[in-house]
Scaffold this active site. Structure first.
Site, PDB file in Angstrom:
ATOM      1  N   ALA A 126      -3.819  -5.606   9.161  1.00 31.85           N
ATOM      2  CA  ALA A 126      -3.917  -4.317   8.467  1.00 31.85           C
ATOM      3  C   ALA A 126      -3.186  -4.463   7.140  1.00 31.85           C
ATOM      4  CB  ALA A 126      -3.319  -3.199   9.319  1.00 31.85           C
ATOM      5  N   ALA A 127      -3.888  -4.938   6.120  1.00 27.04           N
ATOM      6  CA  ALA A 127      -3.236  -5.585   4.985  1.00 27.04           C
ATOM      7  C   ALA A 127      -2.893  -4.706   3.785  1.00 27.04           C
ATOM      8  CB  ALA A 127      -4.107  -6.752   4.506  1.00 27.04           C
ATOM      9  N   ALA A 128      -3.740  -3.718   3.439  1.00 22.61           N
ATOM     10  CA  ALA A 128      -3.543  -2.983   2.191  1.00 22.61           C
ATOM     11  C   ALA A 128      -2.202  -2.224   2.215  1.00 22.61           C
ATOM     12  CB  ALA A 128      -4.702  -2.015   1.975  1.00 22.61           C
ATOM     13  N   PRO A 129      -1.563  -2.075   1.027  1.00 17.46           N
ATOM     14  CA  PRO A 129      -2.045  -2.455  -0.305  1.00 17.46           C
ATOM     15  C   PRO A 129      -1.763  -3.903  -0.708  1.00 17.46           C
ATOM     16  CG  PRO A 129       0.015  -1.285  -0.508  1.00 17.46           C
ATOM     17  CD  PRO A 129      -0.318  -1.269   0.956  1.00 17.46           C
ATOM     18  N   GLY A 130      -1.042  -4.642   0.157  1.00 16.37           N
ATOM     19  CA  GLY A 130      -0.866  -6.062  -0.126  1.00 16.37           C
ATOM     20  C   GLY A 130       0.556  -6.548  -0.163  1.00 16.37           C
ATOM     21  N   SER A 131       1.534  -5.685   0.135  1.00 19.25           N
ATOM     22  CA  SER A 131       2.924  -6.136   0.073  1.00 19.25           C
ATOM     23  C   SER A 131       3.176  -7.281   1.037  1.00 19.25           C
ATOM     24  CB  SER A 131       3.867  -4.963   0.365  1.00 19.25           C
ATOM     25  OG  SER A 131       3.549  -4.362   1.606  1.00 19.25           O
ATOM     26  N   GLU A 150      -8.617  -5.153   6.063  1.00 23.63           N
ATOM     27  CA  GLU A 150      -8.310  -3.752   5.785  1.00 23.63           C
ATOM     28  C   GLU A 150      -9.517  -2.899   6.131  1.00 23.63           C
ATOM     29  OE1 GLU A 150      -6.954  -0.255   5.169  1.00 23.63           O
ATOM     30  OE2 GLU A 150      -5.617  -2.006   5.126  1.00 23.63           O
ATOM     31  N   ASP A 195       0.851  -5.224  11.258  1.00 21.06           N
ATOM     32  CA  ASP A 195       1.641  -4.097  10.766  1.00 21.06           C
ATOM     33  C   ASP A 195       0.757  -2.867  10.977  1.00 21.06           C
ATOM     34  OD1 ASP A 195       3.933  -2.918   9.461  1.00 21.06           O
ATOM     35  OD2 ASP A 195       2.644  -2.642   7.710  1.00 21.06           O
ATOM     36  N   CYS A 248       6.021   1.475  10.702  1.00 20.18           N
ATOM     37  CA  CYS A 248       7.027   2.205   9.924  1.00 20.18           C
ATOM     38  C   CYS A 248       7.259   3.565  10.590  1.00 20.18           C
ATOM     39  CB  CYS A 248       6.617   2.356   8.464  1.00 20.18           C
ATOM     40  SG  CYS A 248       5.008   3.146   8.197  1.00 20.18           S
TER      41      CYS A 248
END
Length: 479
Positions: A126-131, A150, A195, A248
């Site tokens: 679950a990648a975006a926004p890329g951090s 994503e 994540d 988070c």
């Protein structure tokens, strides 16, 4: 303090049911109403920590190292600089740094702890926004193969733009519900980061309205989705590989209970890898299971949860799937490859590109070497780097060739001044102080980092910045 932070009474009552005994609910609420300390991560694909520290000293920034990320810093800028958005600074626009909350750096650090990620196949589910994707790419040193998935199509575009700015070259982007990976890519990955999408309870310090729609029922619904995703991740993981699950949020419904579901489902094939020694101070937020339950008042961060597992054996997926349809690329011929590499050597001193050149219509792409066995498992939105467009006299290079591979060049750079950089990002040509006899394309650099391409002309460098990256309404000002 932000007195406008919305914290419903029902939420507080729920938190009181699971907050550790050594912490108080009053301290928790007070921390939620305190602004976050701004944090960043040095992008080591573009620059070094030492080079960034020298930049920070030159601009009077105060840096405090983040204990769990060697490349991460909390930072303060002089008051006179604070009207300038950090996103409009030269060091950010050149890809040298990524603005990232400190606790958000923990999941990747946990994945790479006591593990060498270079030359591995890794999934960011679950990648975006890329951090975390860019942090993974840096940990992998742009080697191996990283799939960044994503589900949101709108967030996929920003993910792609960030990867280009940051010089990420080993990555493929996909656009799926992460639940498909277990059935389509069974035992394909050395390491996986999930994540997971969550209720975001830990983000109230940056978003005062994060809890506006909070409810136990919503937590329960999200947890069911998370269970599907973590199951999928474990099927897609190779035996001997590691999985990091993070959120988070703070509720055990979306954290410990999701992990317990995984442990029960694969009881004989999984170990928890405790994170109590991940960094100095980790013992203050470790759970009995060995997970990290990061409360915002402990390390002055957002709330976060991180768990790490090792796969000891494999249970076959009950419903394996295979992609339909042919892969739409063919290999670039040996003769054409030799001619192209000679051009790169003559123009930029680049004698080798790691990866496989492939062609689709007139597009020339560079695929990561380790994508060979996986490229036909699923349909990718993007795979590798778009090198350029072929035409009758050769290859016309593209922007991301410069940002991802320009650091390999040993000649033909032009370092932009701050005023020239303003013109460049606004799509304007660069006026030269003196006429030049040089011809062809040139790599443009800022803060020593390659940011794009131009073309030598007699009295100027013609701007090749893609139109969708031009910053028409965001004029850059500099100290």
């Amino acid at each position: 303090m932000d007195a406008h932070t919305y914290i419903p009474a029902e939420f507080i009552a729920d938190v009181q049911s699971y907050i550790p005994q050594h912490l108080t609910i009053a301290d928790y609420i007070e921390s939620c109403q305190r602004p976050l300390r701004p944090a960043l991560r040095v992008n080591t694909l573009k620059t070094t920590v030492a080079e960034f520290q020298a930049y920070a000293d030159e601009h009077s920034w105060t840096l405090t190292p983040i204990p769990w990320c060697p490349d991460g810093f909390w930072f303060e800028r002089p008051l006179a600089q604070q009207t300038l958005s950090i996103g409009n600074t030269d060091i950010h626009l050149s890809g040298g740094i990524y603005i990232q909350e400190a606790s958000s750096m923990l999941p990747v650090f946990a994945l790479q702890h006591q593990t060498n990620l270079t030359d591995c196949c890794v999934l960011d589910m679950a990648a975006a926004p890329g951090s975390k994707t860019s942090q993974l790419a840096a940990a992998m040193d742009n080697s191996g193969f990283l799939i960044a998935n994503e589900l949101s199509s709108s967030r996929l575009k920003s993910l792609s733009a960030n990867m280009q700015r940051l010089g990420v070259a080993n990555t493929a982007l996909s656009h799926f519900d992460g639940a498909i990976f277990g059935s389509y890519m069974e035992q394909c990955f050395d390491h996986i980061l999930l994540d997971a999408p969550c209720s975001g309870e830990g983000t109230v310090r940056k978003d005062p309205n994060a809890l506006k729609n909070w409810s136990i029922e919503s937590n329960q619904h999200i947890a069911e989705v998370q269970k599907q995703l973590i199951e999928s991740a474990f099927y897609a993981l190779k035996t001997g590989g590691t999985l990091v699950y993070s959120t988070c949020t703070l509720t055990p419904l979306e954290n410990q209970q999701v992990c317990q579901h995984l442990l029960e489902m694969f009881a004989d094939h999984i170990d928890v890898l405790p994170l109590d020694t991940l960094f100095e101070g980790a013992e203050q937020v470790v759970t009995d299971e060995g997970y990290l339950h990061v409360w915002p008042q402990v390390h002055d961060t957002e709330g976060f949860f991180i768990a790490k597992f090792k796969k000891l054996g494999h249970t076959p997926h009950p419903n394996p799937q295979a992609k339909k349809g042919a892969f739409p690329f063919s290999d670039f011929s040996s003769k054409e490859s030799q001619a192209f590499m000679k051009t790169l050597t003559d123009q930029f001193g680049i004698s080798h590109l790691a990866g496989n050149l492939a062609i689709r219509d007139k597009e020339l792409w560079l695929f990561p070497e380790q994508s060979t066995d996986l490229k036909e498992k699923i349909k990718f939105s993007r795979l590798g780097i778009l090198i350029g467009q072929t035409h009758r006299t050769g290859v016309r290079l593209c922007h991301e060739f410069a940002t991802a591979l320009g650091h390999l060049a040993t000649k033909n750079h032009y370092e932009l001044s701050t005023l020239e950089a303003c013109d460049y990002f606004q799509g304007k040509d660069i006026k030269l102080p003196h006429p030049t006899s040089q011809q062809g394309e040139v790599l443009l650099t800022l803060c020593g980092n390659v940011i794009g391409l131009g073309k030598w002309q007699k009295n100027k460098i013609k701007n090749s910045l893609p139109r969708d990256l031009v910053r028409d309404n965001q004029l850059i000002t500099w100290e």
